[in-house]
Design a protein around this motif. Structure first.
Motif, mmCIF file in Angstrom:
data_model
loop_
_atom_site.group_PDB
_atom_site.id
_atom_site.type_symbol
_atom_site.label_atom_id
_atom_site.label_comp_id
_atom_site.label_asym_id
_atom_site.label_seq_id
_atom_site.Cartn_x
_atom_site.Cartn_y
_atom_site.Cartn_z
ATOM 1 N N TYR A 142 -15.654 -56.822 -23.768
ATOM 2 C CA TYR A 142 -14.969 -55.575 -24.113
ATOM 3 C C TYR A 142 -13.749 -55.800 -25.004
ATOM 4 C CZ TYR A 142 -17.965 -53.330 -20.670
ATOM 5 O OH TYR A 142 -19.060 -52.851 -19.991
ATOM 6 N N ASP A 143 -13.471 -57.043 -25.308
ATOM 7 C CA ASP A 143 -12.301 -57.377 -26.125
ATOM 8 C C ASP A 143 -12.679 -57.304 -27.608
ATOM 9 O OD1 ASP A 143 -9.843 -58.247 -26.980
ATOM 10 O OD2 ASP A 143 -10.257 -60.363 -26.633
ATOM 11 N N TYR A 144 -12.802 -56.076 -28.124
ATOM 12 C CA TYR A 144 -13.020 -55.876 -29.560
ATOM 13 C C TYR A 144 -12.217 -54.655 -30.007
ATOM 14 C CZ TYR A 144 -16.501 -52.329 -28.126
ATOM 15 O OH TYR A 144 -17.136 -51.241 -27.558
ATOM 16 N N PRO A 145 -11.789 -54.620 -31.269
ATOM 17 C CA PRO A 145 -10.986 -53.489 -31.755
ATOM 18 C C PRO A 145 -11.804 -52.209 -31.778
ATOM 19 C CG PRO A 145 -10.816 -55.397 -33.218
ATOM 20 C CD PRO A 145 -11.946 -55.673 -32.278
ATOM 21 N N SER A 146 -11.144 -51.109 -31.449
ATOM 22 C CA SER A 146 -11.838 -49.834 -31.373
ATOM 23 C C SER A 146 -11.005 -48.742 -32.027
ATOM 24 C CB SER A 146 -12.165 -49.511 -29.917
ATOM 25 O OG SER A 146 -12.983 -48.362 -29.836
ATOM 26 N N VAL A 147 -11.237 -47.502 -31.623
ATOM 27 C CA VAL A 147 -10.615 -46.365 -32.298
ATOM 28 C C VAL A 147 -9.103 -46.353 -32.117
ATOM 29 C CG1 VAL A 147 -10.947 -44.758 -30.365
ATOM 30 C CG2 VAL A 147 -10.848 -43.883 -32.704
ATOM 31 N N ASP A 148 -8.599 -46.834 -30.984
ATOM 32 C CA ASP A 148 -7.151 -46.853 -30.782
ATOM 33 C C ASP A 148 -6.466 -47.764 -31.792
ATOM 34 O OD1 ASP A 148 -7.058 -45.044 -28.642
ATOM 35 O OD2 ASP A 148 -7.543 -46.608 -27.203
ATOM 36 N N THR A 202 -17.966 -37.629 -26.389
ATOM 37 C CA THR A 202 -19.358 -38.078 -26.343
ATOM 38 C C THR A 202 -19.579 -39.289 -25.447
ATOM 39 O OG1 THR A 202 -19.022 -39.508 -28.273
ATOM 40 C CG2 THR A 202 -19.750 -37.233 -28.687
ATOM 41 N N GLY A 203 -18.517 -40.061 -25.189
ATOM 42 C CA GLY A 203 -18.674 -41.295 -24.441
ATOM 43 C C GLY A 203 -19.300 -42.411 -25.261
ATOM 44 N N LEU A 204 -19.393 -42.214 -26.576
ATOM 45 C CA LEU A 204 -19.984 -43.219 -27.455
ATOM 46 C C LEU A 204 -18.956 -44.282 -27.837
ATOM 47 C CD1 LEU A 204 -21.983 -40.725 -29.683
ATOM 48 C CD2 LEU A 204 -22.979 -42.401 -28.113
ATOM 49 N N SER A 205 -19.447 -45.434 -28.254
ATOM 50 C CA SER A 205 -18.577 -46.574 -28.569
ATOM 51 C C SER A 205 -18.345 -46.685 -30.067
ATOM 52 C CB SER A 205 -19.212 -47.866 -28.057
ATOM 53 O OG SER A 205 -19.362 -47.838 -26.662
ATOM 54 N N LEU A 206 -17.170 -47.215 -30.419
ATOM 55 C CA LEU A 206 -16.825 -47.440 -31.820
ATOM 56 C C LEU A 206 -16.193 -48.818 -31.950
ATOM 57 C CD1 LEU A 206 -15.216 -44.974 -34.328
ATOM 58 C CD2 LEU A 206 -14.276 -47.269 -34.088
ATOM 59 N N LEU A 207 -16.718 -49.609 -32.865
ATOM 60 C CA LEU A 207 -16.162 -50.917 -33.197
ATOM 61 C C LEU A 207 -15.473 -50.830 -34.541
ATOM 62 C CD1 LEU A 207 -15.836 -54.062 -33.272
ATOM 63 C CD2 LEU A 207 -18.193 -54.158 -34.126
ATOM 64 N N LEU A 208 -14.213 -51.236 -34.588
ATOM 65 C CA LEU A 208 -13.461 -51.345 -35.840
ATOM 66 C C LEU A 208 -13.396 -52.821 -36.210
ATOM 67 C CD1 LEU A 208 -11.650 -49.841 -37.958
ATOM 68 C CD2 LEU A 208 -9.713 -50.432 -36.479
ATOM 69 N N THR A 209 -13.882 -53.175 -37.388
ATOM 70 C CA THR A 209 -14.052 -54.593 -37.695
ATOM 71 C C THR A 209 -12.776 -55.245 -38.235
ATOM 72 O OG1 THR A 209 -15.056 -53.984 -39.828
ATOM 73 C CG2 THR A 209 -16.537 -54.475 -37.988
ATOM 74 N N HIS A 210 -11.783 -55.359 -37.359
ATOM 75 C CA HIS A 210 -10.627 -56.213 -37.630
ATOM 76 C C HIS A 210 -11.080 -57.651 -37.361
ATOM 77 C CE1 HIS A 210 -7.123 -53.986 -38.806
ATOM 78 N NE2 HIS A 210 -7.267 -53.107 -37.831
ATOM 79 N N THR A 211 -11.595 -58.280 -38.381
ATOM 80 C CA THR A 211 -12.306 -59.549 -38.238
ATOM 81 C C THR A 211 -11.525 -60.612 -37.499
ATOM 82 O OG1 THR A 211 -13.100 -59.024 -40.458
ATOM 83 C CG2 THR A 211 -13.701 -61.186 -39.545
ATOM 84 N N TYR A 212 -10.237 -60.698 -37.756
ATOM 85 C CA TYR A 212 -9.455 -61.842 -37.264
ATOM 86 C C TYR A 212 -9.306 -61.837 -35.745
ATOM 87 C CZ TYR A 212 -8.803 -61.687 -42.230
ATOM 88 O OH TYR A 212 -9.063 -61.619 -43.575
#
Length: 385
Positions: free
Chosen positions: A352-358, A129-139
């Protein structure tokens, strides 16, 4: 950024701790507005929660299926841009997949899904889809964590030799899940939490932090998980020996029965030239220990920090920033990148430095491998993804 992004929330209704945290974080920079929600698995509580937050009556939904379908039918200028999923682990995958299938970006709490296979399916769908996903690894949102990562990346510590990361908590020292504590109840329930308790809940944070700061990947591990409190169904304590892809080794400790501890996440990374230390309960400070020089202390908001640390610092030095600000950094960076994508431009590289699906896949693989290792008679097992 030409307008605020419109957020829908799944879960996080009345009396839910993490939902309020997400809403505060998303709102902090004025880039995001909450426009709709399916805020509980109970339709009655979902409606009550939506009214408490003063959402429009026609955008308070009884369940996530209704919300995603109805929002997808609204004009492009009205519908939500992304969903924030703040439900227990077992209820992550289905709404995330449905949101992606209907064209919505996704924010999701860790661990990303209930199983590794589900995490891989989400990755495939984001690629389609080319959509974005943020995984909230807060630290990963703390300025001095980003400073540590940039210093390691620049080779200032030399080759990394050892990583020690620990996350002790004490809140499950008693059988709280039997005493009406809803947070304890779902986190210790295999049907809602998954195959691991402590390691799935906070061990994944520790593993992510070790890989994030060091830039290394875990390749082998040797784990010992324990159920310390009688009557508990999932691990509440664990110790893991680690091997990384540069040949270095490490130790990871996670415990929720360390009586008296709050959220004492701490990491030490040692290289050929020196080491660094960061603790979540004193997040504005990064301690550097050099082989041939005095100890050095760096502070958030100070001078001569990396662009990534500066980009995620909000106040001048001496004004404490903490958990909420780190959470907000993740939401802000995600919002900047999604808005840039909508406008056909690039955001600042720091955004762009945020946790994602990987990172989500790595987290689920960590849980699998730790549990498999603890059940195995082998001293070491390969880290399988």
């Amino acid at each position: 950024m030409k307008r605020k992004l419109r957020m829908g929330m799944i879960g996080g209704g009345k009396d839910a701790f993490i939902g309020a945290i997400h809403r505060i974080a998303a709102n902090m920079d004025g880039l995001i507005e909450l426009v709709c929600g399916a805020l509980s698995s109970s339709p009655e509580k979902a409606i009550e929660s939506g009214r408490t937050l003063f959402l429009p009556e026609d955008r308070i939904y009884r369940n996530y299926e209704e919300m995603i379908l109805q929002e997808s039918r609204l004009p492009a200028g009205e519908r939500m841009d992304f969903v924030s999923i703040v439900t227990p682990n077992h209820a992550h995958f289905a709404p995330a997949m449905m949101a992606l299938e209907h064209g919505f970006h996704v924010v999701i709490d860790k661990p990303i899904t209930f199983t590794l296979e589900e995490a891989k399916l989400l990755k495939k769908k984001t690629e389609e889809t080319g959509l974005s996903l943020l995984l909230t690894h807060t630290y990963a949102g703390y300025p001095m964590v980003k400073q540590a990562r940039e210093m390691v990346k620049a080779g200032e510590l030399g080759k990394i030799r050892k990583i020690i990361v620990e996350y002790p908590q004490g809140w499950l020292s008693r059988l709280s899940e039997k005493d009406g504590n809803p947070q304890a109840a779902w986190r210790t329930d295999p049907a809602r939490s998954g195959k691991s308790g402590c390691m799935g809940d906070i061990g994944t944070h520790a593993a992510h932090l070790a890989e994030y700061i060091s830039g290394l990947k875990i390749t082998k591990l040797c784990a010992d998980l324990s159920i310390v409190v009688d009557g508990r169904a999932l691990d509440d304590d664990g110790n893991v020996l680690l091997k990384f892809d540069n040949g270095s080794n490490g130790v990871l400790i996670a415990s929720q029965i360390a009586a008296g501890e709050e959220n004492a996440l701490r990491i030490r990374v040692y290289g050929e030239k020196g080491g660094l230390e960061w603790a979540q309960q004193e997040p504005n400070t990064l301690i550097l220990k050099w082989l041939d020089a005095p100890v050095q202390i760096l502070r958030a908001g100070g001078h001569q920090l990396s662009s990534y640390a500066a980009f995620n610092s909000r106040t001048p030095g001496g004004h404490p920033e903490g958990y909420l600000e780190a959470f907000a950094n993740l939401y802000r960076n995600f919002a900047l990148c999604v808005s840039a994508k909508n406008e056909g431009i690039k955001a600042a590289s720091e955004a762009y430095d945020y946790p994602s699906v990987d990172e989500g896949i790595r987290g689920m693989a960590f849980i699998n491998n730790v549990v498999n290792s603890s059940l195995s008679n082998d001293k070491w097992i390969n880290f399988e993804v």
